[in-house]
Enzyme design. Sequence first.
Site, mmCIF file in Angstrom:
data_model
loop_
_atom_site.group_PDB
_atom_site.id
_atom_site.type_symbol
_atom_site.label_atom_id
_atom_site.label_comp_id
_atom_site.label_asym_id
_atom_site.label_seq_id
_atom_site.Cartn_x
_atom_site.Cartn_y
_atom_site.Cartn_z
ATOM 1 N N GLY B 13 0.846 -1.197 0.000
ATOM 2 C CA GLY B 13 0.000 0.000 0.000
ATOM 3 C C GLY B 13 0.871 1.233 0.000
ATOM 4 N N THR B 14 1.354 1.581 -1.181
ATOM 5 C CA THR B 14 2.323 2.669 -1.277
ATOM 6 C C THR B 14 1.607 3.994 -1.487
ATOM 7 O OG1 THR B 14 3.857 1.070 -2.220
ATOM 8 C CG2 THR B 14 4.461 3.380 -2.407
ATOM 9 N N GLY B 15 0.922 4.456 -0.458
ATOM 10 C CA GLY B 15 0.324 5.789 -0.494
ATOM 11 C C GLY B 15 1.305 6.799 0.071
ATOM 12 N N LYS B 198 -2.082 8.454 20.104
ATOM 13 C CA LYS B 198 -2.202 9.076 18.776
ATOM 14 C C LYS B 198 -3.613 9.605 18.538
ATOM 15 C CE LYS B 198 -1.066 10.627 14.879
ATOM 16 N NZ LYS B 198 -1.134 9.949 13.593
ATOM 17 N N GLU B 280 -12.296 6.792 7.839
ATOM 18 C CA GLU B 280 -11.870 5.775 8.819
ATOM 19 C C GLU B 280 -12.573 6.005 10.164
ATOM 20 O OE1 GLU B 280 -7.566 4.270 7.887
ATOM 21 O OE2 GLU B 280 -7.460 6.430 8.142
#
Lengths: 317, 317
Positions: B13-15, B198, B280
């Site tokens: 998942g190369t975002g 986070k 999300e």
Amino acid sequence: MQAGGKPRIGVIGTGAIGGFYGVMLARAGYDVHFLLRSEFAAVAEAGLRVDSAVHGALTLQPAQAYRSAADMPPCDWLLVGAKTTSNADLAPAIIQAAADGAKVLLLQNGLDVEEELRPLLPDSLHLLGGLCLICVNRLGPGVIAHQALGAINIGYHSGPGTDQAARMAIVEEGAGLFRAAGLDSQAMPDLGQARWQKLVWNVPYNGLSVLLGASTTPLMADDHSRGLIQALMAEVVRGAQACGHEIAPGYAEYLFTMTGKMPDYWPSMYHDYSQRRPLELEAIYARPLARARAAGCELPKIEALYQALAFIDRRKH
Amino acid sequence: MQAGGKPRIGVIGTGAIGGFYGVMLARAGYDVHFLLRSEFAAVAEAGLRVDSAVHGALTLQPAQAYRSAADMPPCDWLLVGAKTTSNADLAPAIIQAAADGAKVLLLQNGLDVEEELRPLLPDSLHLLGGLCLICVNRLGPGVIAHQALGAINIGYHSGPGTDQAARMAIVEEGAGLFRAAGLDSQAMPDLGQARWQKLVWNVPYNGLSVLLGASTTPLMADDHSRGLIQALMAEVVRGAQACGHEIAPGYAEYLFTMTGKMPDYWPSMYHDYSQRRPLELEAIYARPLARARAAGCELPKIEALYQALAFIDRRKH
């Protein structure tokens, strides 16, 4: 007092609310006078029109329209339909149009809207508040769309009515005007109670219409927004209780169910937002939050909604 | 393991996130392999580019790009940078690209994001979570803008690391990769703690960017939105505490102040919203709310924000 003993009525701020009730009262035989500003010329020429889904197309032509309150005859009842954000500016017009001992009825939502106006009025004037459960909006100069409802709950704020019986007699007189015009109207023994009760509707639907860009039908069609509306209503009921105003059990549920059955409606705050007018955040959010907090009651979801709306309101100017 | 003892790294998942960290690790001398889908052709031809306000313009050309995980060499560390909404779909690719005993590091926000993936992975794989404090976004195929920060906090979720010492050794190894690439990285003894910590940032800024259509600079410039951000942060801290994760005193205040000093930033949820991808909301809102509620802790402002966002998310599709 006009001939026949009927009180003379003046409408200060002839927007959707003032225009609707003024037209209904005029059609019921009352002598009604309308103060206008930007829409004076249009109304003086073409009168007022209410396109009502309930009562059909109602026209008042000619309408007794005025550009200045100084030209109006002395009125026994003054209906103030302007935004709460401009109450202080209206005092001179109200005083000019008022007969001796006149009753000034603020047809406005939110809490403590009389407080700003009261010190600017002579003691001889009665000040009352009226909470309108109605779906109405302005279509253009002198033209009003009435979609549904129309009930108005009235309470006494301050003035020469010193004991509760005298005050209630005046409130009953006011309710009688609207009933004579075919509208449901209740005399409320406690104006604060009436104002909190109306907030049960205004707090969720006004704010969420702006925040979510949504009218009542989509807001009532989604589980998450339904849950949020019910939670906001429950907080209003808690805030009212903390401030000594008991909301009847089942009242929030009644408003919720009723709204689901109403025709799709954009609350007034959405119109204010889309037309870049200031939002009535003080009256509908900040004051109830402050009152509840002073009574030791936090209303976190209402506060979050208020903070979000205040950001939006400030940003659009 | 590649020659020289350095672990081989795969990016699934190369975002923006996977691309940034992959490029930084490749430039630090690691053997990094990138799995891509729609952007494969562009990256195979032109490589990857990070326009960084911190590190300058970084180019990785050629990038070791793959259209299928079956073609990748066995990787010792797999960085998963996809959205939490697609974790289950990624399991086959992760398994294909994993060396024996590989470490799978989910670079994702929100709570319990490992839970969906874990049952789909063989027991021999280590599963870890990494929380990235970074301002990064995708500009186009293979092109990433890095505005600020880059720290990554790592914790162990599950797998063959049975005792805490063995787990921490793996977590330290992961943190060491990023430190070798010049990035701040902390090994966290408790992944739940790291994830809640986070959320102190994600809960206010992600949601409000969508709800108010505002990036960090205007959100930090208005008293009402500042108050709302701080109240949401305080609720996250309360929720974490209720779930047994103590957030260090002053941590929320630190993130708040840091955000005010950052360059103006649109959080990832705003990009998801504006590009009509699913938000999300499960990982960042629904699960923390459910966890806190199960621990007897209500988070009313977060719940109101979640309900509003869920309405918006459902409505746009």
